[in-house]
Design an enzyme around this catalytic site. Structure first.
Site, PDB file in Angstrom:
ATOM      1  N   LYS A 166       0.815  -1.214   0.000  1.00 44.72           N
ATOM      2  CA  LYS A 166       0.000   0.000   0.000  1.00 44.72           C
ATOM      3  C   LYS A 166       0.848   1.264   0.000  1.00 44.72           C
ATOM      4  CE  LYS A 166      -4.031  -2.062   1.896  1.00 44.72           C
ATOM      5  NZ  LYS A 166      -5.406  -1.885   2.232  1.00 44.72           N
ATOM      6  N   GLU A 252      -2.967   7.445   7.523  1.00 39.92           N
ATOM      7  CA  GLU A 252      -3.677   8.227   6.519  1.00 39.92           C
ATOM      8  C   GLU A 252      -4.650   9.157   7.193  1.00 39.92           C
ATOM      9  OE1 GLU A 252      -5.996   5.881   3.795  1.00 39.92           O
ATOM     10  OE2 GLU A 252      -4.206   5.293   2.695  1.00 39.92           O
ATOM     11  N   HIS A 287     -15.139  -2.416   7.771  1.00 42.76           N
ATOM     12  CA  HIS A 287     -14.408  -2.062   6.560  1.00 42.76           C
ATOM     13  C   HIS A 287     -14.499  -3.160   5.507  1.00 42.76           C
ATOM     14  CE1 HIS A 287     -12.815   1.249   8.790  1.00 42.76           C
ATOM     15  NE2 HIS A 287     -12.233   0.452   9.655  1.00 42.76           N
ATOM     16  N   ARG A 345      -6.304  -8.579  -8.847  1.00 42.52           N
ATOM     17  CA  ARG A 345      -6.949  -9.890  -8.985  1.00 42.52           C
ATOM     18  C   ARG A 345      -8.391  -9.661  -9.400  1.00 42.52           C
ATOM     19  NH1 ARG A 345     -10.154  -9.334  -4.191  1.00 42.52           N
ATOM     20  NH2 ARG A 345      -8.995  -8.143  -2.650  1.00 42.52           N
TER      21      ARG A 345
HETATM   22  P1  ADP Z   1     -12.914  -7.586  -2.513  1.00 44.34           P
HETATM   23  O1  ADP Z   1     -12.525  -8.644  -3.457  1.00 44.34           O
HETATM   24  O2  ADP Z   1     -14.197  -7.002  -2.823  1.00 44.34           O
HETATM   25  O3  ADP Z   1     -11.846  -6.561  -2.180  1.00 44.34           O
HETATM   26  P2  ADP Z   1     -12.614  -8.548   0.107  1.00 44.34           P
HETATM   27  O4  ADP Z   1     -11.416  -7.698   0.264  1.00 44.34           O
HETATM   28  O5  ADP Z   1     -13.682  -8.525   1.132  1.00 44.34           O
HETATM   29  O6  ADP Z   1     -13.325  -8.292  -1.222  1.00 44.34           O
HETATM   30  O7  ADP Z   1     -12.274 -10.060  -0.173  1.00 44.34           O
HETATM   31  C1  ADP Z   1     -11.025 -10.523  -0.402  1.00 44.34           C
HETATM   32  C2  ADP Z   1     -10.713 -11.313   0.800  1.00 44.34           C
HETATM   33  O8  ADP Z   1     -11.678 -12.320   0.925  1.00 44.34           O
HETATM   34  C3  ADP Z   1      -9.461 -12.049   0.796  1.00 44.34           C
HETATM   35  O9  ADP Z   1      -8.390 -11.290   1.219  1.00 44.34           O
HETATM   36  C4  ADP Z   1      -9.746 -13.232   1.749  1.00 44.34           C
HETATM   37  O10 ADP Z   1      -9.383 -12.911   3.075  1.00 44.34           O
HETATM   38  C5  ADP Z   1     -11.217 -13.366   1.703  1.00 44.34           C
HETATM   39  N1  ADP Z   1     -11.848 -14.539   1.149  1.00 44.34           N
HETATM   40  C6  ADP Z   1     -13.170 -14.665   1.100  1.00 44.34           C
HETATM   41  N2  ADP Z   1     -13.542 -15.798   0.569  1.00 44.34           N
HETATM   42  C7  ADP Z   1     -12.455 -16.450   0.233  1.00 44.34           C
HETATM   43  C8  ADP Z   1     -12.216 -17.666  -0.414  1.00 44.34           C
HETATM   44  N3  ADP Z   1     -13.183 -18.463  -0.826  1.00 44.34           N
HETATM   45  N4  ADP Z   1     -10.971 -18.003  -0.640  1.00 44.34           N
HETATM   46  C9  ADP Z   1     -10.008 -17.207  -0.250  1.00 44.34           C
HETATM   47  N5  ADP Z   1     -10.163 -16.046   0.339  1.00 44.34           N
HETATM   48  C10 ADP Z   1     -11.371 -15.648   0.589  1.00 44.34           C
HETATM   49  P1  ADP Z   2      -8.407  -3.363   2.308  1.00 44.10           P
HETATM   50  O1  ADP Z   2      -7.130  -3.728   1.678  1.00 44.10           O
HETATM   51  O2  ADP Z   2      -8.596  -4.011   3.616  1.00 44.10           O
HETATM   52  O3  ADP Z   2      -9.536  -3.485   1.356  1.00 44.10           O
HETATM   53  P2  ADP Z   2      -8.564  -0.490   1.919  1.00 44.10           P
HETATM   54  O4  ADP Z   2      -7.410   0.404   2.020  1.00 44.10           O
HETATM   55  O5  ADP Z   2      -9.062  -0.791   0.561  1.00 44.10           O
HETATM   56  O6  ADP Z   2      -8.248  -1.819   2.697  1.00 44.10           O
HETATM   57  O7  ADP Z   2      -9.751   0.104   2.793  1.00 44.10           O
HETATM   58  C1  ADP Z   2     -10.897  -0.634   3.081  1.00 44.10           C
HETATM   59  C2  ADP Z   2     -12.030   0.276   3.544  1.00 44.10           C
HETATM   60  O8  ADP Z   2     -11.616   1.112   4.632  1.00 44.10           O
HETATM   61  C3  ADP Z   2     -12.519   1.265   2.515  1.00 44.10           C
HETATM   62  O9  ADP Z   2     -13.491   0.702   1.709  1.00 44.10           O
HETATM   63  C4  ADP Z   2     -13.081   2.371   3.377  1.00 44.10           C
HETATM   64  O10 ADP Z   2     -14.330   2.010   3.871  1.00 44.10           O
HETATM   65  C5  ADP Z   2     -12.167   2.407   4.547  1.00 44.10           C
HETATM   66  N1  ADP Z   2     -11.076   3.392   4.404  1.00 44.10           N
HETATM   67  C6  ADP Z   2      -9.874   3.192   3.849  1.00 44.10           C
HETATM   68  N2  ADP Z   2      -9.112   4.304   3.876  1.00 44.10           N
HETATM   69  C7  ADP Z   2      -9.837   5.253   4.495  1.00 44.10           C
HETATM   70  C8  ADP Z   2      -9.592   6.617   4.862  1.00 44.10           C
HETATM   71  N3  ADP Z   2      -8.454   7.224   4.602  1.00 44.10           N
HETATM   72  N4  ADP Z   2     -10.576   7.283   5.500  1.00 44.10           N
HETATM   73  C9  ADP Z   2     -11.739   6.671   5.781  1.00 44.10           C
HETATM   74  N5  ADP Z   2     -12.019   5.407   5.476  1.00 44.10           N
HETATM   75  C10 ADP Z   2     -11.092   4.681   4.836  1.00 44.10           C
END
Ligand code: ADP
Ligand code: ADP
Ligand code: MG
Length: 756
Positions: A166, A252, A287, A345
């Protein structure tokens, strides 16, 4: 050893193909160019020739619905698939869906990259699809595939490595002119250094693991005073989830009213990149997304196009190839948007984009991995989006929204799913009878719905959710139905804090009606009669089990049942609610004719339904369906008894699920002198004890932390439901507990009558 006799045959009905992109695919030699590709760093960009090497065999290195979903497209394309399974998944649908399935052993083995690459080599498999989660964003694994000569269906390892961190990805984006959230993402990692950075950025700030994903390892810090504690907790969670290096944090600016809007991008090896529209994923808990939609509501066209362009710039800046998602955070107060991260992905919510663009993105992945050019141009995609309207996905989770969305696990004792069509799609990894294991993510299914516009899609989603019936574990289905009716959601007024903001409206318990109690009693009576006198032999059996006219009125004797509504929340009011008992008396008046009286403590006079016609079908010892003509309406219900707990009943009626307890009538309990004291706290889910926060003999107040548990890589603090004195701590650090295990015992309160 491997048999080629079988074609994949276990692809289940819910996994029917979406409108396939195949029809729209141009010949593989067609050159597609996209206009807005300002940066071209990939080696093959300038090449005018297309070299195609079709994929013919595939190892799917994932589980559950995503493995099934990939297998479905692979089968349609004539690709021979092999799946993997761990011991707990040996009987799972994904292990059965392919002609070849290989055993991995322990639950964590899906993460064993070297072993999986070795299996692919050993079995001569040409390509590997990692799905999402697990190894999908692991550049070392992608590189190992490349080195072993296995086609990795995903981006090049280098692009993945750059975007996977990140901190690094933000440097690249800033250099490419893509705006990022103000913050610190450097190497200074001591408490004092990070705290100083937070002070510069100004509170509130968000701590994130550089390796983060799935909302884990992330903490909001509102004031300097709580910084240290939050840093510790974020680091512990990140290490548990992402291992070595997970504890490296970035700080952040925390945006207070953000929307999560992401762009689905797709790039080929020739420097072409398109955006397949955007998705709003603002409805989240912890989140983590639970509802995603495309197009994003209340977004002006200029911003939308700007987001698409920035996303394509981001992808091309790292020489991206394949499917990816560029996530942005949109500040509702200023209208600004910032790059958050790129997921290198296919995503959980990719079906939303497939629905709204009429494509099959897994098919695109295979084609691009084979060396083909992108099947559609940006203009063609835009045209399709205009034609196709809107799509929404709801993630159906094994969890309990009323208890803080706590994950649940268990056997799917009963499962009925919505009818699918071109516009209603289900991606699921489970069928009735399967067990949702606590070893993995608790997502049971994804329900994706399309409508000509957003409002239609939401209404269709709600109706489809009404058809969902799940017994055996808690789900968020009732919560999702509420969401579909929420005026703020319908208005498109979404933000990531949406659920918190509308908590009361979204979570208030649905009162059970007298008709529900009447149906439950009639259903139980039908099951009793059926068990006592099974249908005589020789009579034609109706297709769904026996239809019971309840025969002749056997006697005018009345049959009594008493119910309590299941305690759906942790709050004390609900516990009191739960202890309210409703008594129902049923008298059979003739064939299929009954009088039912429902009485509860609140209403002075019982409600009596006289001479109502009720027809039932007992389809199994635990399931009864009923159609009853109440005075004002015909009501259809399904009553399911938990096979492991006779007193637990679930009633599905008019699109609502109600959980009931069959209780001994009041007089019986009194005679037995039974009174349950709330003198213990039990594990709400299968978990590991991280630490006890109290000691035996200690006095605690209601709300005080008692025990910290970990389940599904998430820390949860169990708080005291009452004031009291700790009698016993039943477990020590490291113990593994089943749901329902007693964790803490309180000293019994002295009874006031004995102290006089
Ligand atoms: P998105 O793809 O929308 O970003 P998420 O971040 O919620 O959704 O989902 C990705 C995460 O889902 C993975 O990092 C893992 O922890 C989890 N996950 C959910 N279902 C599975 C699965 N069937 N196999 C592997 N990981 C899974
Ligand atoms: P992950 O890898 O777990 O998906 P992200 O960085 O994509 O992490 O953040 C996941 C969620 O956290 C976002 O969808 C949002 O809801 C919240 N989020 C992330 N960054 C911020 C921010 N700077 N301020 C407020 N909410 C945030
Ligand atoms: Mg994210």
């Amino acid at each position: 050893m491997r048999s080629l006799k079988h074609v994949p045959h276990r692809l289940r009905a819910p996994l029917r193909p979406v409108a396939s992109a195949a029809r729209a695919l141009p010949a593989t030699t067609t050159t597609t160019t996209t206009s807005s590709a300002p940066i071209m760093t990939h080696a093959a960009c300038s090449s005018g020739t297309t070299v195609v090497n079709p994929i013919t065999s595939l190892l799917i290195a994932n589980r559950g619905e995503i493995a099934l979903r990939i297998a479905r497209t692979a089968a349609a394309m004539g690709i021979r698939t092999t799946t993997l399974y761990t011991d707990v998944d040996a009987g799972s649908q994904h292990a059965k869906c392919s002609p070849h399935a290989l055993a991995l052993g322990p639950p964590s083995a899906y993460l064993d990259g070297p072993r999986i690459v070795a299996l692919a080599k050993q079995h001569g498999i040409q390509a590997l699809h990692p799905g999402y989660g697990f190894l999908s964003e692991n550049p070392t694994f992608a590189k190992a595939c490349e080195d072993a000569g296995i086609v990795f269906v995903g981006p090049p390892a280098r692009a993945m490595a750059e975007m996977g961190d990140k901190a690094r990805s933000k440097e690249i984006m800033t250099a490419a002119g893509v705006p990022c959230v103000p913050g610190y993402h450097g190497p200074e990692q001591t408490l004092a250094q990070l705290q100083a950075r937070a002070a510069d950025i100004k509170y509130p700030v968000l701590l994130k693991s550089v390796k983060g994903g799935g909302g884990k390892g992330m903490r909001i810090v509102k004031t300097a005073g709580e910084f240290e504690a939050q840093l510790k907790s974020a680091r512990a969670e990140a290490r548990a989830s992402f291992g070595e290096g997970g504890e490296v944090m970035l700080v952040e600016k925390y945006i207070e009213r953000p929307r999560h809007v992401e762009v689905q991008v797709f790039a080929d090896r020739y420097g072409n990149c398109v955006a397949l529209g955007e998705r709003d994923c603002s409805v989240q808990r912890r989140h983590q997304k639970i509802l995603e939609e495309s197009p994003a509501p209340l977004l002006d066209d200029a911003t939308r196009k700007d987001l698409w362009d920035k996303a394509k710039t981001a992808a091309l800046a790292v020489g991206y190839v394949g499917a990816g998602t560029v996530e942005f955070i949109l500040d509702k107060d200023t209208g600004d948007f910032f790059f958050m991260e790129m997921n290198t992905r296919l995503q959980v919510e990719h079906p939303v984009s497939e629905m709204v663009t009429g494509t099959d993105l897994v098919e695109w992945q295979f084609r691009v991995a084979a060396g083909e050019r992108l099947p559609l141009t940006q203009d063609e995609i835009e045209e399709r989006i205009l034609e196709r309207g809107a799509a929404i996905e709801a993630r159906i989770y094994a969890e309990n929204p009323a208890k803080g969305f706590f994950p649940d696990s268990g056997k799917l004792v009963h499962l009925a799913t919505p009818a699918i069509s071109d516009d209603i799609r289900i991606d699921a990894g489970f069928v009735e009878g399967d067990t949702v294991s606590e070893a993995y993510d608790g997502m049971i299914a994804k329900l994706i719905v399309r409508g000509k516009d957003r409002e239609t899609a939401i209404r269709r989603m709600e109706l489809a959710l009404h058809e969902y019936e799940v017994v055996g574990l808690s789900t968020n289905i009732e919560f999702l139905k509420r969401l579909c009716r929420s005026p703020a959601f319908i208005a498109g007024d979404v933000e990531t804090g949406f659920i918190d903001k509308w908590r009361d409206e979204l979570l208030c318990p649905q009162p059970a009606t007298n008709e529900m109690f009447a149906q439950a009693a009639l259903g139980l009576l039908a099951a009793e009669i059926n068990a006592a006198s099974p249908q005589p032999l020789g009579l034609p059996q109706p297709p769904h089990g026996q239809t019971l006219g309840f025969g002749e009125a056997r006697s005018q004797a009345e049959r009594k049942f008493a119910f309590s509504v299941d305690d759906v929340s942790n709050s004390n009011e609900a516990v009191e609610e739960a202890s309210k008992t409703v008594e129902v008396s049923v008298t059979q008046m003739g064939t299929s004719l009954f009088s039912v009286s429902v009485s509860s403590a609140e209403s002075e006079t019982p409600q009596v339904f006289e001479n109502i016609v009720c027809e039932t079908a007992v389809s199994s010892p635990t399931k009864t369906t009923l159609t009853t003509f109440f005075p004002l309406a015909r009501v259809e219900s399904t009553l399911v008894r938990d096979p492991t707990r006779d007193d637990k009943l679930t009633l599905f009626q008019l699109g609502h699920k109600t959980e009931l307890h069959l209780v001994a009538p009041g007089w019986f309990e009194q005679a037995q002198g039974l009174k349950e004291a709330a003198a213990s706290v039990v594990a709400p889910m299968p978990c590991k004890i991280l630490r006890n926060e109290v000691s035996e003999g200690q006095e605690v107040v209601k709300g005080a932390p008692l025990v910290v548990i970990e389940s599904m890589k998430m820390e949860t603090v169990i708080r005291s439901p009452q004031n009291g004195v700790i009698k016993k701590l039943a477990h020590k650090e490291g113990d593994i507990c089943k749901a329902g295990t007693v964790l803490v015992l309180f000293k019994e309160e002295e009874h006031s009558d004995s102290s006089t």
